[in-house]
Design an enzyme around this catalytic site. Structure first.
Site, PDB file in Angstrom:
ATOM      1  CG  ASP A 141       2.493  59.413  19.103  1.00 32.31           C
ATOM      2  OD1 ASP A 141       2.075  60.409  19.658  1.00 32.31           O
ATOM      3  OD2 ASP A 141       2.286  59.103  17.952  1.00 32.31           O
ATOM      4  CD  GLU A 194      -0.899  59.873  22.671  1.00 33.46           C
ATOM      5  OE1 GLU A 194      -1.864  60.620  22.297  1.00 33.46           O
ATOM      6  OE2 GLU A 194      -0.481  59.172  21.751  1.00 33.46           O
TER       7      GLU A 194
HETATM    8  C1  GLC Z   1      -0.360  61.454  19.326  1.00 31.85           C
HETATM    9  C2  GLC Z   1       0.008  62.655  19.221  1.00 31.85           C
HETATM   10  C3  GLC Z   1      -0.477  63.554  18.335  1.00 31.85           C
HETATM   11  C4  GLC Z   1      -0.391  62.827  16.959  1.00 31.85           C
HETATM   12  C5  GLC Z   1      -0.797  61.495  16.919  1.00 31.85           C
HETATM   13  C6  GLC Z   1      -0.328  60.714  15.698  1.00 31.85           C
HETATM   14  O1  GLC Z   1      -1.866  61.108  19.656  1.00 31.85           O
HETATM   15  O2  GLC Z   1       0.008  63.123  20.452  1.00 31.85           O
HETATM   16  O3  GLC Z   1      -0.021  64.772  18.306  1.00 31.85           O
HETATM   17  O4  GLC Z   1      -1.068  63.546  15.894  1.00 31.85           O
HETATM   18  O5  GLC Z   1      -0.387  60.664  18.141  1.00 31.85           O
HETATM   19  O6  GLC Z   1       0.932  60.439  15.806  1.00 31.85           O
END
Ligand code: GLC
Length: 564
Positions: free
Chosen positions: A226, A285
């Site tokens: 994440d 991500e």
């Molecule tokens: C990422 C997740 C999202 C979350 C953010 C903070 O972007 O996919 O859902 O709100 O991180 O953790």
């Protein structure tokens, strides 16, 4: 009570050389389960791990290779579990560590790999380290694991810098000292309940190595990292000078995203991952400004994959699609990583709704648009994605053609971005509405009770039950597409597509033994017949040389003469 999984399969066993001939993940189709909205086994209206376990046969029948589970860890749920209070415990709302262990084992028995979410950029404000930091006060060692700073202005009443939170408002919240007076501020790139870790602190790094080992020992096949681009902040935390909102795919480097220092962390993790048997992977991500910068995350000694958000953000137009496909493949080729493709996830408007709207609506819209058009294009976009070399990510419910629910009443919304951005946002709840499994039942088979977000009545006919066996359904299209992908292993392999000549608004490309033709225009176009039709995203014309509007066709190809 917190239970812990005993060390089982695998286990650290010294550095192993990765086997270059393997690489299950290189062309894997990976299905994102958002646990709170997938299946509810205990009838409390909230999905859980036992629910996921009960529905694993759906994923096997669909034909995916792996499941990625969004967070199910102990959490106050300020951001639907992306605020973790205990990285080694399952939130009681989702079940127990035993449920997690059984789920991993069952998935493996069905031939499905399991990837879990890892949230290293921030913890929950309920995390014991943050609670201790608040208690121990300014200047304490406990505070150095996070980013605490005095405020600006004579009384420290202004935030330490101008960084905005992704969810709206400032990225800083002021604390109150034990004597009741206003104290230092702490950094949170997301909600105030999500304080950012200080990754310069060796204990933070060591703690995450230990968390990785914990889940690897529990048998997981990998991690979705994440906010992988956010862990390291620019030295001195300089102002950005814009005072605006954070643009996720910003053109310029921001001092809190995509800093070069993050790569050291991933090199360290790669050594750890490679020390386990069974090719454990990590996918970043990372919202970066270009696919070339995304490629930095998947250099041979870093992570295995990174989401391709440039592809997700492309409008339904042939020119832009071709450009992002070419750029993505070209960016990944030098680092030897597979390109990934993704159209939907739990943070963006589902592609069936995005493509129902004019391209300018962007990846986050609350407009329903033209539903039939959106679904037609979404199906065509999916077949395009699944014909490309590399690995593809699916988001639960897209195999049913689910649209976003754009008319959720404000009082049921839970997305923190909705509350922080004062109505301007709130789009993310719309893609998180629980999955309909059956035509009947209070929550269409999601569970025996209700569902934490209301499902539209029209979803009975979108349920798995309603679509199963209907050859025209979106579900059967996905099943067929994944079956074809398995029969033609060449489809996901390699790192190139060969473009064939095509009229404006149309994409035609060849892969080994296979041609994919995509018409992104609103009129039928005439093309060559490339062989026999394997699959089409919508009704095809009797004349095989006519490709209907917003339709993708897969051909089992005989050799194509140039110029066709
Ligand atoms: C990422 C997740 C999202 C979350 C953010 C903070 O972007 O996919 O859902 O709100 O991180 O953790």
């Amino acid at each position: 009570m917190t239970q812990h999984i005993a060390a089982t399969a695998g286990g650290a066993s010294g550095r192993r050389a990765p086997d270059p001939s393997s690489g299950w993940w290189r062309d894997a189709v990976i299905y994102q389960v958002y646990p709170r909205s997938f299946a509810d086994a205990n009838g409390d209206g909230m999905g859980d791990l036992a629910g996921v376990r009960g529905r694993l046969p759906h994923l096997r029948d669909l034909g995916v290779d792996a499941v990625w589970l969004s967070p199910f860890y102990a959490s106050p749920q300020a951001d639907a579990g992306y605020d973790v209070a205990d990285y080694r415990a399952v939130d009681p709302m989702f079940g127990t560590l035993d449920d997690a262990r059984v789920l991993i084992g069952d998935a493996h028995a069905l031939g499905l790999r399991v990837i879990v979410d890892l949230v290293p950029n921030h913890s929950s404000s309920d995390h014991p380290w943050f609670q201790q930091a608040l208690r121990d006060g300014p200047g304490s060692a406990a505070r150095t694991r996070y980013h605490f700073r005095p405020g600006k202005g004579p009384g420290g009443e202004l935030p330490p810098n101008d960084w905005p939170s992704v969810f709206g408002g400032p990225a800083w919240t002021r604390t109150t000292d034990s004597d009741g007076t206003p104290g230092d501020w702490y950094l949170h790139l997301f909600a105030p309940e999500q304080p950012d870790f200080n990754w310069d602190h060796p204990e933070v790094a060591e703690e995450f190595r230990s968390i990785l080992r914990f889940w690897l020992d529990a048998g997981v096949d990998g991690f979705r990292v994440d906010v992988a681009h956010g862990l390291v902040k620019a030295p001195g935390m300089p102002d950005i000078g814009e005072g605006g909102t954070v643009r996720l795919l910003a053109d310029d480097l921001l001092p809190f995203f995509d800093q070069d220092g993050v790569h050291e962390i991933y090199r360290d993790w790669r050594v750890l991952l490679d020390s386990y048997a069974g090719e454990r992977i990590a996918v970043a991500e990372a919202w970066t400004s270009t696919v070339a910068r995304t490629a930095n995350y998947v250099r041979p000694d870093e992570l295995h994959q990174a989401f391709n958000f440039q592809y997700l953000s492309a409008p339904w137009r042939a020119g832009e699609l071709r450009e992002v496909i070419d750029l993505s493949l070209a960016a990944m080729r030098p680092v030897g990583a597979p390109t990934t493709w993704v159209l939907s996830n739990h943070d963006v408007t589902r592609h069936a709704t995005r493509f129902a709207n004019p391209p300018g609506a962007g990846i986050q819209t609350r407009q329903a648009g033209d539903r039939a058009l959106g679904l037609r294009r979404a199906r065509a976009a999916t077949l395009l994605m699944l014909a490309l070399p590399g690995s593809a990510y699916l988001y639960q419910g897209e195999e049913l053609g689910l649209p976003d629910v754009t008319d959720l009443p404000d009082e049921v919304r839970q997305d923190p971005s909705f509350f922080r951005a004062a109505g301007q946002d709130g789009f993310r709840d719309g893609c998180r509405v629980p999955v309909p499994w059956t035509r009947d039942g209070g929550s269409y088979g999601f569970g025996a009770g209700g569902s934490w977000l209301p499902q539209p009545g029209s979803w009975a006919e979108l349920s798995v039950e309603a679509q199963t066996g209907d050859p025209g359904s979106t579900l059967e299209m996905y099943r067929s597409a994944l079956a074809v992908r398995k029969e033609h292993p060449g489809l996901g392999a390699g790192d190139r597509v060969e473009w064939l000549e095509a009229p404006d608004g149309v994409l035609v490309f060849r892969r080994p033994g296979f041609v994919c033709a995509v018409n992104t225009t609103d009129s039928p176009v005439r093309l060559a017949a490339y062989g026999s039709v394997l699959l089409a995203s919508g009704p095809t014309a009797a004349d095989r040389t006519v490709l209907p509007a917003d339709t993708t066709v897969w051909w089992s190809a005989h050799p194509v003469e140039s110029g066709q």
